[in-house]
Design a protein around this motif. Structure first.
Motif, PDB file in Angstrom:
ATOM      1  N   TYR A  81      12.693   4.667  -2.825  1.00 56.58           N
ATOM      2  CA  TYR A  81      13.384   3.507  -3.384  1.00 56.58           C
ATOM      3  C   TYR A  81      12.653   2.203  -3.082  1.00 56.58           C
ATOM      4  N   GLY A  82      12.355   1.966  -1.810  1.00 57.97           N
ATOM      5  CA  GLY A  82      11.708   0.724  -1.417  1.00 57.97           C
ATOM      6  C   GLY A  82      10.297   0.565  -1.959  1.00 57.97           C
ATOM      7  N   LEU A  83       9.666   1.690  -2.313  1.00 49.19           N
ATOM      8  CA  LEU A  83       8.302   1.645  -2.824  1.00 49.19           C
ATOM      9  C   LEU A  83       8.215   0.873  -4.129  1.00 49.19           C
TER      10      LEU A  83
ATOM     11  N   TRP B 299       0.849  -1.189   0.000  1.00 49.41           N
ATOM     12  CA  TRP B 299       0.000   0.000   0.000  1.00 49.41           C
ATOM     13  C   TRP B 299       0.889   1.244   0.000  1.00 49.41           C
ATOM     14  N   GLU B 300       0.875   1.977  -1.104  1.00 48.54           N
ATOM     15  CA  GLU B 300       1.769   3.120  -1.274  1.00 48.54           C
ATOM     16  C   GLU B 300       1.587   4.163  -0.182  1.00 48.54           C
ATOM     17  N   SER B 301       0.345   4.488   0.148  1.00 46.67           N
ATOM     18  CA  SER B 301       0.094   5.540   1.141  1.00 46.67           C
ATOM     19  C   SER B 301       0.670   5.165   2.502  1.00 46.67           C
ATOM     20  N   PHE B 302       0.499   3.896   2.894  1.00 43.01           N
ATOM     21  CA  PHE B 302       1.014   3.446   4.186  1.00 43.01           C
ATOM     22  C   PHE B 302       2.542   3.477   4.185  1.00 43.01           C
TER      23      PHE B 302
ATOM     24  N   LEU C 126       5.968  20.869  -6.792  1.00 46.99           N
ATOM     25  CA  LEU C 126       6.358  19.463  -6.887  1.00 46.99           C
ATOM     26  C   LEU C 126       7.289  19.077  -5.744  1.00 46.99           C
ATOM     27  N   SER C 127       8.203  19.978  -5.406  1.00 47.46           N
ATOM     28  CA  SER C 127       9.141  19.705  -4.310  1.00 47.46           C
ATOM     29  C   SER C 127       8.389  19.544  -2.997  1.00 47.46           C
ATOM     30  N   LYS C 128       7.374  20.355  -2.788  1.00 49.05           N
ATOM     31  CA  LYS C 128       6.581  20.232  -1.561  1.00 49.05           C
ATOM     32  C   LYS C 128       5.938  18.855  -1.478  1.00 49.05           C
ATOM     33  N   ASP C 129       5.410  18.369  -2.609  1.00 52.08           N
ATOM     34  CA  ASP C 129       4.762  17.051  -2.614  1.00 52.08           C
ATOM     35  C   ASP C 129       5.760  15.932  -2.368  1.00 52.08           C
ATOM     36  N   TYR C 130       6.870  15.955  -3.096  1.00 51.98           N
ATOM     37  CA  TYR C 130       7.812  14.835  -3.027  1.00 51.98           C
ATOM     38  C   TYR C 130       8.673  14.884  -1.773  1.00 51.98           C
ATOM     39  N   LEU C 131       9.092  16.060  -1.348  1.00 49.43           N
ATOM     40  CA  LEU C 131       9.905  16.134  -0.130  1.00 49.43           C
ATOM     41  C   LEU C 131       9.073  15.866   1.107  1.00 49.43           C
ATOM     42  N   ALA C 132       7.755  16.116   1.003  1.00 49.60           N
ATOM     43  CA  ALA C 132       6.863  15.806   2.124  1.00 49.60           C
ATOM     44  C   ALA C 132       6.367  14.361   2.063  1.00 49.60           C
ATOM     45  N   LEU C 133       6.812  13.601   1.022  1.00 49.93           N
ATOM     46  CA  LEU C 133       6.418  12.200   0.852  1.00 49.93           C
ATOM     47  C   LEU C 133       4.899  12.059   0.808  1.00 49.93           C
ATOM     48  N   SER C 134       4.263  12.917   0.001  1.00 45.80           N
ATOM     49  CA  SER C 134       2.810  12.888  -0.122  1.00 45.80           C
ATOM     50  C   SER C 134       2.403  11.848  -1.166  1.00 45.80           C
ATOM     51  N   PRO C 135       1.365  11.049  -0.872  1.00 44.09           N
ATOM     52  CA  PRO C 135       0.853  10.102  -1.882  1.00 44.09           C
ATOM     53  C   PRO C 135       0.330  10.862  -3.086  1.00 44.09           C
ATOM     54  N   ARG C 136       0.514  10.276  -4.290  1.00 41.84           N
ATOM     55  CA  ARG C 136       0.053  10.939  -5.498  1.00 41.84           C
ATOM     56  C   ARG C 136      -1.154  10.179  -6.069  1.00 41.84           C
TER      57      ARG C 136
ATOM     58  N   VAL D 297       4.945   5.728   6.739  1.00 39.30           N
ATOM     59  CA  VAL D 297       6.044   5.183   7.550  1.00 39.30           C
ATOM     60  C   VAL D 297       7.335   5.945   7.270  1.00 39.30           C
ATOM     61  N   GLN D 298       7.605   6.209   5.973  1.00 40.87           N
ATOM     62  CA  GLN D 298       8.805   6.957   5.619  1.00 40.87           C
ATOM     63  C   GLN D 298       8.769   8.373   6.184  1.00 40.87           C
ATOM     64  N   ARG D 299       7.584   8.988   6.162  1.00 40.27           N
ATOM     65  CA  ARG D 299       7.446  10.343   6.682  1.00 40.27           C
ATOM     66  C   ARG D 299       7.742  10.373   8.180  1.00 40.27           C
ATOM     67  N   ILE D 300       7.225   9.381   8.903  1.00 43.63           N
ATOM     68  CA  ILE D 300       7.489   9.305  10.347  1.00 43.63           C
ATOM     69  C   ILE D 300       8.981   9.082  10.598  1.00 43.63           C
ATOM     70  N   ARG D 301       9.572   8.206   9.795  1.00 48.36           N
ATOM     71  CA  ARG D 301      11.009   7.920   9.939  1.00 48.36           C
ATOM     72  C   ARG D 301      11.850   9.182   9.725  1.00 48.36           C
TER      73      ARG D 301
END
Length: 241
Positions: A185-187, A52-55, A231-241, A59-63
């Motif tokens: 990467y792991g996604l 599940w991509e969002s999950f 785009l940087s805000k989305d990807y650096l914040a690890l937001s689901p697309r 996890v990555q965001r918390i890490r």
């Protein structure tokens, strides 16, 4: 961000303390409950983490929230238009401004000038009368300050430069380099053995922009600074697309 981290830590400590009280008061019942659900919980977490991509991104965001790693940024901006030597000199003066303590200006050649200050290294190239390039090199940025750095430091600096040279077209390339693996990467490779992966590169087209994901690097390219920032805000914040 720091306030949020403190609140989260306080919440975790409170939960741990509460569990400790329950364990002390009902040790046998608590142990039985934990033993019964821990296996299923571990299986569920692993299943959702891999599928599940969002999950996975949560996890990555918390890490990243807790370890707050330092990333290194490189940026290349290419301007096309009609320029002159005077334009080039005005651009250098705009970057230099009033000389600050610790600032260094290096004239590497008649067509290349390097400016260093506050950990930021800029190289400005006068390619010819129709092209000027600006390179930002190896700029260290903490994860929690990534968006603030982009919107509060880099964007105003670039916008100020563009008022001087007034380009006809512009292209921006922002590369975020990670000491460890790219969080995305792991996604995409969870189902593969690490020994099977010789090269990792995923390319996305997002409207007129492009996102490149490498094993240890994220690169965003755009013809608009505003779209690059979004785009940087989305990807650096690890937001689901």
């Amino acid at each position: 961000m720091r306030r949020n981290r403190k609140m989260l830590l306080v919440s975790v400590l409170f939960i741990v303390l509460l569990l400790g009280v329950v364990l002390a008061k009902f040790p046998l019942q608590f142990a039985a409950i934990i033993g019964g659900v821990s296996g299923w919980l571990a299986f569920s977490i692993r299943f959702f983490y891999q599928r599940w991509e969002s999950f996975y991104l949560i996890v990555q965001r918390i890490r990243f929230f807790f370890i707050n790693p330092t990333t290194n940024w490189d940026m290349v901006i290419t301007y096309k238009g009609h320029f002159s030597r005077e334009t080039f000199e005005q651009l250098i003066k705009r970057f230099v401004g009033s000389k600050n303590e610790g600032q260094k200006i290096l004239y590497l050649s008649p067509n290349e000038v390097e400016v260093r200050q506050n950990g930021l290294t800029l190289q400005v190239f006068y390619v010819d009368d129709q092209e000027i390039e600006i390179h930002m090199l190896n700029y260290p940025v903490a994860y929690e300050k990534a968006i603030d750095t982009l919107t509060g430091t880099i964007t105003p600096l670039i916008e100020s430069a563009e008022t001087v040279i007034k380009p006809e077209s512009k292209t921006y390339y922002l590369s975020v380099n990670f000491d460890d693996k790219n969080p995305y990467y792991g996604l995409y490779i969870n189902k593969l053995s690490q020994n099977e992966i010789l090269q990792f590169n995923v390319v996305f087209k997002v409207q007129n922009n492009q996102v490149d994901l490498h094993k240890n690097k994220l690169t965003i390219s755009s013809n608009s600074m505003g779209e690059l920032v979004n785009l940087s805000k989305d990807y650096l914040a690890l937001s689901p697309r």
